[in-house]
Design a protein around this motif. Structure first.
Motif, short mmCIF file in Angstrom:
data_model
loop_
_atom_site.label_atom_id
_atom_site.label_comp_id
_atom_site.label_asym_id
_atom_site.label_seq_id
_atom_site.Cartn_x
_atom_site.Cartn_y
_atom_site.Cartn_z
N VAL A 264 30.72 5.23 -17.04
CA VAL A 264 31.63 5.88 -18.12
C VAL A 264 31.26 6.05 -19.13
CG1 VAL A 264 34.06 5.47 -17.68
CG2 VAL A 264 33.07 4.23 -19.11
N GLU A 265 31.20 7.68 -20.41
CA GLU A 265 30.84 6.86 -22.29
C GLU A 265 30.83 5.80 -22.61
OE1 GLU A 265 29.71 9.50 -23.18
OE2 GLU A 265 30.45 10.97 -21.40
N PRO A 266 29.22 5.23 -22.68
CA PRO A 266 29.36 4.09 -23.44
C PRO A 266 30.28 3.56 -24.44
CG PRO A 266 27.74 6.13 -23.46
CD PRO A 266 28.09 6.46 -24.14
N GLN A 267 31.92 4.19 -25.50
CA GLN A 267 31.65 3.83 -26.69
C GLN A 267 33.96 3.09 -25.03
OE1 GLN A 267 31.45 7.07 -25.60
NE2 GLN A 267 33.33 8.05 -26.04
N TYR A 268 33.46 3.49 -24.00
CA TYR A 268 34.50 2.99 -23.04
C TYR A 268 33.92 1.77 -22.20
CZ TYR A 268 36.08 7.54 -23.83
OH TYR A 268 37.26 8.58 -24.97
N GLY A 269 32.67 1.60 -22.58
CA GLY A 269 31.92 0.54 -21.86
C GLY A 269 32.82 -1.17 -22.11
N PRO A 270 33.08 -1.56 -22.89
CA PRO A 270 33.58 -2.91 -23.25
C PRO A 270 34.29 -2.79 -22.68
CG PRO A 270 32.00 -1.90 -25.65
CD PRO A 270 32.05 -0.99 -24.30
N PHE A 271 35.67 -2.05 -23.10
CA PHE A 271 37.26 -2.35 -22.87
C PHE A 271 36.75 -2.33 -20.88
CE2 PHE A 271 40.73 -0.09 -20.44
CZ PHE A 271 41.95 -0.40 -21.29
N LEU A 272 36.09 -1.95 -20.09
CA LEU A 272 36.10 -1.60 -18.41
C LEU A 272 35.14 -3.30 -18.30
CD1 LEU A 272 34.91 1.25 -16.73
CD2 LEU A 272 36.92 -0.11 -16.69
N ARG A 273 34.43 -3.44 -19.23
CA ARG A 273 33.36 -4.57 -18.23
C ARG A 273 34.66 -6.04 -18.45
NH1 ARG A 273 29.17 -2.70 -21.46
NH2 ARG A 273 29.66 -3.47 -23.56
N ALA A 274 35.75 -5.69 -20.78
CA ALA A 274 36.20 -7.48 -20.62
C ALA A 274 37.59 -7.04 -19.37
CB ALA A 274 36.59 -6.72 -21.74
N LEU A 275 37.34 -5.77 -18.77
CA LEU A 275 38.83 -5.98 -17.56
C LEU A 275 38.34 -6.81 -16.69
CD1 LEU A 275 41.38 -4.29 -16.27
CD2 LEU A 275 40.29 -2.44 -15.71
N MET A 276 37.32 -5.95 -16.36
CA MET A 276 36.07 -6.73 -14.21
C MET A 276 35.97 -8.29 -15.06
SD MET A 276 34.50 -3.55 -13.83
CE MET A 276 34.16 -4.51 -12.15
N ALA A 277 35.99 -8.76 -16.03
CA ALA A 277 35.35 -9.79 -16.34
C ALA A 277 36.97 -10.84 -15.33
CB ALA A 277 34.87 -10.24 -17.67
#
Length: 321
Positions: A264-277
């Motif tokens: 995904v675009e870099p600005q969405y990476g933190p959201f996805l990483r948090a969801l997966m963590a």
């Protein structure tokens, strides 16, 4: 006179929300109120998702993600009311309303108003809403699984379309280079999440007479639903083996989805990483509970979840600068 700190925080939060609506291009006052109703609803029953959206998504996308989550919850609420026939009737009526809104019919229902506006601004979501509606009868009729094949059908028909209501707002659009890889990753992620949910929610599901572990898997270990309900203490050793096997399946498929944030675009990476963590934490809690999951359930500490959100928020803010 000094102002109450809680009031000050609330004012700042409302100011940020108002700014997010403006950045999203939502200027009509009636529509802003409709979105605000969805924000309050999600905040009241999906606290973690609300915080993740508020902290880790670009302001201009937050209203649309919250509108999608609120729509999904409202649909689930109708699925959960009454017996099977009542659920199907409620869904029939709701599906008709939603499809009419997708076709352009005006509505005064706030959740559907926000959904209609979101779909108008993000046209890729229309197909996702229809896919989700097509799968709702599967959820309404769900009373457990006889086999692994039935679980896979459930994930394909209901869980995956539910996830894609929000995922389609942050993922590559159809035709983009990473679109197919993103879809595969989402399918792997939601299977892992669903398997984990079925294990973590075992006590609640059992009270309702149906669980998400396939019956043939239980029988392979000499168990059935009645055993778990009537003599849970005697079932702990066998249940330990079942939970370990199912958690291993969830872990394996989850590992296949770990590249999602890179798609995904870099600005969405933190959201996805948090969801997966957070998903990884939930899966670890299930593994730790093992055969005692019937007695204790399985959920990570709230403080640990908040720590993850804070860490990713710092990364998000760094990217915003």
């Amino acid at each position: 006179m000094s102002q109450d700190p809680a009031t000050t925080r609330g004012d700042r939060s409302l100011s940020r929300w108002s700014a997010a609506l403006t950045q999203a291009g939502i200027s009509d006052q009636g529509m802003r109120r409709a979105y605000d109703v969805q924000r309050k609803l999600v905040r009241s029953y999906r606290r973690e998702e609300y915080l993740a959206a508020r902290l880790l998504l670009p302001a201009e996308l937050r209203p649309y993600v919250l509108a999608a989550v609120a729509f999904m919850h409202e649909t689930d609420r109708r699925i959960d009311l009454g017996d099977v026939s009542a659920r199907h009737e409620a869904l029939r009526s709701w599906n008709g309303q939603v499809r009419a809104v997708l076709d352009g019919t005006k509505t005064e229902q706030d959740t559907l108003r926000a959904l209609q506006d979101t779909v108008h601004r993000h046209p890729q979501m229309a197909e996702r809403v229809r896919d989700f509606l097509d799968g709702t009868p599967v959820e309404a009729a769900w009373r457990g699984f006889e086999s692994e094949a039935e679980l896979q059908t459930y994930v394909d028909c209901y869980s995956m379309p539910a996830l894609m209501l929000t995922a389609c707002l942050i993922g590559p659009l159809p035709g983009a280079a990473q679109h197919e890889a993103f879809e595969r990753g989402c399918r792997q992620l939601i299977e892992a999440m669903q398997r984990t949910d079925f294990l973590a929610d075992l006590p609640e599901d059992l009270e309702q007479g149906h669980i998400g572990i396939p019956r043939d898997e239980l029988l392979r270990h000499g168990l059935d639903v009645e055993d778990l309900r009537e003599r849970p203490e005697a079932c702990v050793p066998a249940l330990e083996r079942v939970v370990n096997a199912q958690a291993a399946l969830a872990d394996r498929v989850f590992s296949q989805a770990r590249e999602l944030p890179a798609l995904v675009e870099p600005q969405y990476g933190p959201f996805l990483r948090a969801l997966m963590a957070v998903q990884s934490l939930r899966l670890q809690a299930v593994k730790t509970a093992g055969g005692s999951v019937l007695e204790s359930g399985a959920s990570p500490a709230a403080s640990t979840t908040l720590k993850i959100l804070w860490q990713e928020y710092r990364a998000f803010r760094k990217h915003q600068r």
